[in-house]
Design a protein around this motif. Structure first.
Motif, PDB file in Angstrom:
ATOM      1  N   GLU A 196       0.853  -1.287   0.094  1.00 26.89           N
ATOM      2  CA  GLU A 196      -0.136   0.056   0.025  1.00 26.89           C
ATOM      3  C   GLU A 196       0.762   1.348   0.039  1.00 26.89           C
ATOM      4  N   ARG A 197       2.008   1.271   0.461  1.00 29.09           N
ATOM      5  CA  ARG A 197       2.782   2.242   0.706  1.00 29.09           C
ATOM      6  C   ARG A 197       3.533   3.035  -0.628  1.00 29.09           C
ATOM      7  N   ASN A 301       2.315   8.844   1.870  1.00 27.50           N
ATOM      8  CA  ASN A 301       2.018   7.387   2.136  1.00 27.50           C
ATOM      9  C   ASN A 301       2.744   6.756   3.302  1.00 27.50           C
ATOM     10  N   SER A 305       1.149   5.316   6.682  1.00 24.32           N
ATOM     11  CA  SER A 305       0.978   3.884   6.977  1.00 24.32           C
ATOM     12  C   SER A 305       1.417   3.834   8.607  1.00 24.32           C
ATOM     13  N   GLU A 328       9.679   4.227  10.538  1.00 26.08           N
ATOM     14  CA  GLU A 328       9.444   3.806   8.939  1.00 26.08           C
ATOM     15  C   GLU A 328      10.337   4.494   7.868  1.00 26.08           C
TER      16      GLU A 328
END
Length: 405
Positions: A196-197, A301, A305, A328
């Motif tokens: 998804e990122r 993004n 997340s 992240e």
């Protein structure tokens, strides 16, 4: 058909050998045998059709560090013929070259046809015969003469050069002669990642270098990263794929990729910087405020997340969110599930065992007057013109020896 020298393979190494040998000794009868309908096909597609001739590294030791396989063996040859010599060779023959910001060297024309035309003019000038559609079926040495059979013709020559790239049929024939072949695996490939990122941001690239490593394997590289429709590419990924060609093949290209988007700083330093931003940008929305030079959509993004919502302001970030964002940015984990070929530039790690080659002359240690250069050997490099430089160097040194009476 009898010749003094027969070159098997009408690619970069084959043409370079033929031209250099003919220049040293114009009396030699030289032929190039190409199995396909066209010659120099890899030269044509290299560098997106621009032909990445070599790379602007002018110290032999530094140049050799770009070869996951062949680093030690090429060091000596690079002292005899390397980047500067390659540039001079082409420029002497009317092909002007330029060095781009990332060190890659291309013809000024930005067209691989400039290189192809140069080679075709030279073989014509030097009366080198080029045979197309001549797939070699066997070659063997009898009474110091090599006999080569193709689908259509029988050839013979005192000396042969194998410059057939990663052609499994030629490897098979070499194996028959007693040469050891390191089984080929792909090198230079991109990673397939569904996440998804990165799903909705293909085409996004980092300007600065990113550090990437394969989790649980001693494998890391640094370089710009490109997000694609199928996952990740770019110089950093390609470098990792080349150095990890064998290790990643054993994992069936399924592994965890650790990405540090900000390799110049530690997770602790990023956390401190985020705490400062929480105060300095208190009223601004986190998602709309890309930091650390990251592309806006990538920043958005990555922040989302870790649970940061669209209208969250910097002041409203809690300790847990700040820690998660710092992690992240410096140690994001992405699941790799497979690989894709990098453009049409398919490169393999594998080929003739380097222990069986004399790197002063590129002659086989097993057979006199059998020479090998280019990708037929177990040599490969990262992207950027290095695979061609290996071909030019091997072909040039072999030609010096082949051309002797």
């Amino acid at each position: 058909m009898n010749f003094d020298i027969i070159i098997i393979g009408g690619g970069a190494a084959g043409f370079f050998t033929a031209i250099n040998a003919a220049e040293i000794n114009p009396h030699l009868k030289i032929a190039i045998l190409e199995r396909g309908k066209e010659v120099l096909t890899k030269v044509k597609i290299s560098g997106g059709g621009r032909c990445n001739v070599t790379h602007a590294q002018f110290i032999p030791k530094e140049l050799s560090l770009n070869y996951p396989r062949g680093e030690k063996e090429l060091l000596g040859p690079f002292h005899s013929f390397m980047t500067g010599d390659t540039m001079e060779w082409f420029q002497k023959r009317g092909v002007e070259l330029k060095i781009e910001d990332d060190g890659r060297i291309f013809p000024v024309s930005d067209d691989s046809q400039s290189i192809i035309n140069c080679f075709l003019q030279e073989v014509e000038r030097l009366k080198i015969k080029v045979f197309k559609g001549e797939a070699v079926q066997s070659f063997q040495q009898q009474d110091n003469i090599w006999h080569i059979k193709t689908k259509n013709t029988d050839f013979s020559a005192e000396k042969i050069m194998l410059a057939a790239g990663s052609n499994p049929k030629i490897w098979k024939l070499l194996k028959k002669l007693g040469h050891s072949i390191i089984e080929p695996v792909p090198s230079l490939f991109t990673f397939n990642i569904t996440d998804e990122r990165i799903k909705d941001i293909p085409g996004i690239a980092t300007e600065a270098a990113v550090k990437i490593s394969a989790k649980n394997i001693n494998l890391a590289s640094t370089g710009p990263l490109l997000i694609t429709h199928w996952g990740m590419s770019g110089p950093g990924i390609l470098k990792l794929s080349a150095w990890g060609a064998r290790a990643l093949e054993t994992l069936d290209y399924k592994f965890e990729l650790l990405v540090n988007w900000l390799p110049e700083t530690t997770s602790e330093e990023i956390l401190e910087r985020l705490k400062e931003l929480k105060i300095a940008l208190a009223k601004q929305q986190v998602l709309k405020n890309a930091q650390f030079g990251l592309p806006k959509r990538l920043w958005r993004n990555l922040a989302q997340s870790v649970g940061i919502e669209r209208d969250t302001t910097w002041a409203n970030l809690n300790k847990k969110q700040l820690q998660a964002l710092a992690k992240e940015l410096t140690a994001g984990i992405f699941q790799v599930n497979g690989k894709s070929t990098f453009k049409e530039e398919f490169v393999t790690a594998g080929g003739v065992d380097l222990k069986e080659i004399d790197f002063k002359t590129f002659e086989s240690k097993l057979y006199k007057n059998l020479f090998l250069a280019g990708e037929v050997l177990n040599i490969d490099a990262i992207t950027g013109g290095f695979n061609f430089q290996n071909a030019w160097t091997g072909a040039y040194l072999a030609a010096q020896h082949i051309a002797k009476d």
